[in-house]
Design a protein around this motif. Structure first.
Motif, short mmCIF file in Angstrom:
data_model
loop_
_atom_site.label_atom_id
_atom_site.label_comp_id
_atom_site.label_asym_id
_atom_site.label_seq_id
_atom_site.Cartn_x
_atom_site.Cartn_y
_atom_site.Cartn_z
N THR A 195 -13.48 -6.90 -26.45
CA THR A 195 -12.52 -6.89 -25.33
C THR A 195 -12.63 -8.11 -24.42
O THR A 195 -11.85 -8.23 -23.47
CB THR A 195 -12.74 -5.64 -24.45
OG1 THR A 195 -14.12 -5.60 -24.06
CG2 THR A 195 -12.37 -4.36 -25.17
N GLY A 196 -13.57 -9.02 -24.68
CA GLY A 196 -13.80 -10.11 -23.74
C GLY A 196 -12.69 -11.15 -23.74
O GLY A 196 -11.79 -11.14 -24.60
N THR A 197 -12.76 -12.04 -22.78
CA THR A 197 -11.76 -13.10 -22.60
C THR A 197 -11.55 -13.89 -23.89
O THR A 197 -12.50 -14.39 -24.50
CB THR A 197 -12.22 -14.06 -21.49
OG1 THR A 197 -12.27 -13.33 -20.28
CG2 THR A 197 -11.26 -15.24 -21.34
N ILE A 198 -10.29 -14.00 -24.29
CA ILE A 198 -9.96 -14.68 -25.54
C ILE A 198 -9.95 -16.20 -25.33
O ILE A 198 -9.29 -16.71 -24.42
CB ILE A 198 -8.60 -14.18 -26.07
CG1 ILE A 198 -8.76 -12.73 -26.55
CG2 ILE A 198 -8.09 -15.08 -27.19
CD1 ILE A 198 -7.46 -12.05 -26.96
N ILE B 202 -21.94 -15.80 -24.04
CA ILE B 202 -22.03 -15.18 -25.36
C ILE B 202 -20.63 -15.19 -25.98
O ILE B 202 -19.65 -14.78 -25.36
CB ILE B 202 -22.54 -13.72 -25.28
CG1 ILE B 202 -23.83 -13.67 -24.45
CG2 ILE B 202 -22.76 -13.15 -26.67
CD1 ILE B 202 -24.32 -12.26 -24.17
N VAL B 203 -20.56 -15.69 -27.20
CA VAL B 203 -19.28 -15.87 -27.89
C VAL B 203 -19.30 -15.06 -29.18
O VAL B 203 -20.34 -14.97 -29.85
CB VAL B 203 -19.06 -17.36 -28.26
CG1 VAL B 203 -17.62 -17.63 -28.63
CG2 VAL B 203 -19.50 -18.27 -27.13
N ASN B 204 -18.15 -14.51 -29.54
CA ASN B 204 -18.05 -13.74 -30.78
C ASN B 204 -16.81 -14.17 -31.56
O ASN B 204 -15.84 -14.65 -30.97
CB ASN B 204 -17.96 -12.24 -30.46
CG ASN B 204 -17.97 -11.39 -31.72
OD1 ASN B 204 -18.71 -11.65 -32.67
ND2 ASN B 204 -17.12 -10.36 -31.75
N ILE B 205 -16.87 -13.99 -32.86
CA ILE B 205 -15.67 -14.18 -33.69
C ILE B 205 -15.32 -12.84 -34.31
O ILE B 205 -16.18 -12.10 -34.78
CB ILE B 205 -15.87 -15.27 -34.76
CG1 ILE B 205 -14.54 -15.60 -35.43
CG2 ILE B 205 -16.95 -14.90 -35.78
CD1 ILE B 205 -14.51 -16.95 -36.12
N HIS B 206 -14.01 -12.52 -34.25
CA HIS B 206 -13.56 -11.22 -34.75
C HIS B 206 -12.41 -11.44 -35.74
O HIS B 206 -11.49 -12.21 -35.46
CB HIS B 206 -13.09 -10.35 -33.58
CG HIS B 206 -12.68 -8.98 -34.04
ND1 HIS B 206 -13.60 -8.01 -34.36
CD2 HIS B 206 -11.45 -8.45 -34.28
CE1 HIS B 206 -12.95 -6.92 -34.76
NE2 HIS B 206 -11.65 -7.15 -34.72
N LEU C 127 -15.16 -14.47 -25.52
CA LEU C 127 -16.41 -14.23 -24.81
C LEU C 127 -16.74 -12.75 -24.92
O LEU C 127 -15.84 -11.92 -25.11
CB LEU C 127 -16.26 -14.62 -23.34
CG LEU C 127 -16.02 -16.12 -23.08
CD1 LEU C 127 -15.80 -16.37 -21.58
CD2 LEU C 127 -17.20 -16.96 -23.58
N VAL C 128 -18.01 -12.43 -24.82
CA VAL C 128 -18.45 -11.04 -24.99
C VAL C 128 -18.64 -10.39 -23.63
O VAL C 128 -19.32 -10.96 -22.75
CB VAL C 128 -19.75 -10.99 -25.82
CG1 VAL C 128 -20.29 -9.57 -25.89
CG2 VAL C 128 -19.49 -11.53 -27.22
N ASP C 129 -18.02 -9.23 -23.47
CA ASP C 129 -18.23 -8.44 -22.25
C ASP C 129 -18.76 -7.06 -22.65
O ASP C 129 -19.20 -6.86 -23.79
CB ASP C 129 -16.95 -8.38 -21.40
CG ASP C 129 -15.84 -7.61 -22.07
OD1 ASP C 129 -16.08 -6.98 -23.14
OD2 ASP C 129 -14.71 -7.62 -21.54
#
Ligand code: GRF
Length: 213
Positions: A153-156, A112-116, A146-148
């Motif tokens: 806070t997930g791995t950049i 799961i990937v996110n953009i912030h 990545l989403v945790d």
């Protein structure tokens, strides 16, 4: 990371869908070797669903249930079912405004990937560009991660800086950040779907960045 469906993406979004459109345009132009198999939204009239319809991509409104900031159990199960049925490997959050919880994270662990819209770990959470303006930083930016279990806070995986101008308003800064998002997200997804990332804990290493070419 390695699988024969690695190019298949599912998108979750709550808003206008400009990041989804940038991703879809990158696919259509041949830059991003991926396919969006399904688009899900927790907002019935979200622009992202209209874009999916215009592009003839399967799309669904999933009623999020009784909570404000997360999906309830049945909504979560419905999202997992739809994503699994569509055969996606990556779940790409594109302006999805709810925090994903245990069952979802387990179903798509490390996929799961996110953009912030900030340079994390600065300014996590909502309205990150307004937080940056209030703090008067000189640079903010964009982070794909990545989403945790945490919030942002997930791995950049990648970051891109964006300058903050003296006369910026919330609107002008957000627009400049979004333009950076439209560049960065397809680039990171290209590296993900082609297996260029090696991820060990918090350390995501790019073996070779296509974007340099
Ligand atoms: C983007 O700014 C993204 O960083 C944040 O939500 C916004 C979504 O915008 N997570 P859009 O719906 O892709 O236009």
């Amino acid at each position: 990371m390695g699988s024969d469906n690695q190019h298949k993406i599912g998108i979750l979004g709550s808003g206008k869908g400009s990041n989804f459109l940038a991703i879809q345009n990158s696919i259509r132009s041949g830059y991003l070797p991926a396919s969006v198999e399904i688009v899900l939204s927790d907002v019935e009239n979200a622009g992202i669903l209209t874009i999916a319809q215009d592009h003839h991509i399967p799309h669904h409104f999933v009623n999020p249930g009784r909570f404000r900031s997360r999906l309830d159990e049945s909504a979560e199960a419905e999202c997992i079912r739809l994503l699994r049925e569509s055969g996606v490997y990556w779940v790409v959050l594109a302006g999805f405004m709810r925090v994903l919880k245990g069952a979802f994270l387990e179903a798509f662990a490390d996929r799961i990937v996110n953009i912030h819209p900030s340079l994390l770990p600065s300014f996590p959470g909502l309205h990150a560009w307004e937080q940056a303006l209030d703090y008067r930083v000189k640079y903010t930016g964009v982070t794909v991660h990545l989403v945790d279990r945490g919030v942002d806070t997930g791995t950049i995986l990648a970051q891109h800086p964006v300058p903050v101008m003296d006369d910026d308003t919330s609107l002008t800064l957000h627009q400049r950040i979004q333009q950076a998002e439209w560049q960065l997200y397809p680039r990171v997804l290209k590296n993900l779907v082609t297996g260029r990332y090696s991820v060990r804990g918090r350390n995501a290493v790019l073996k070779e960045d296509h974007f340099q070419a």
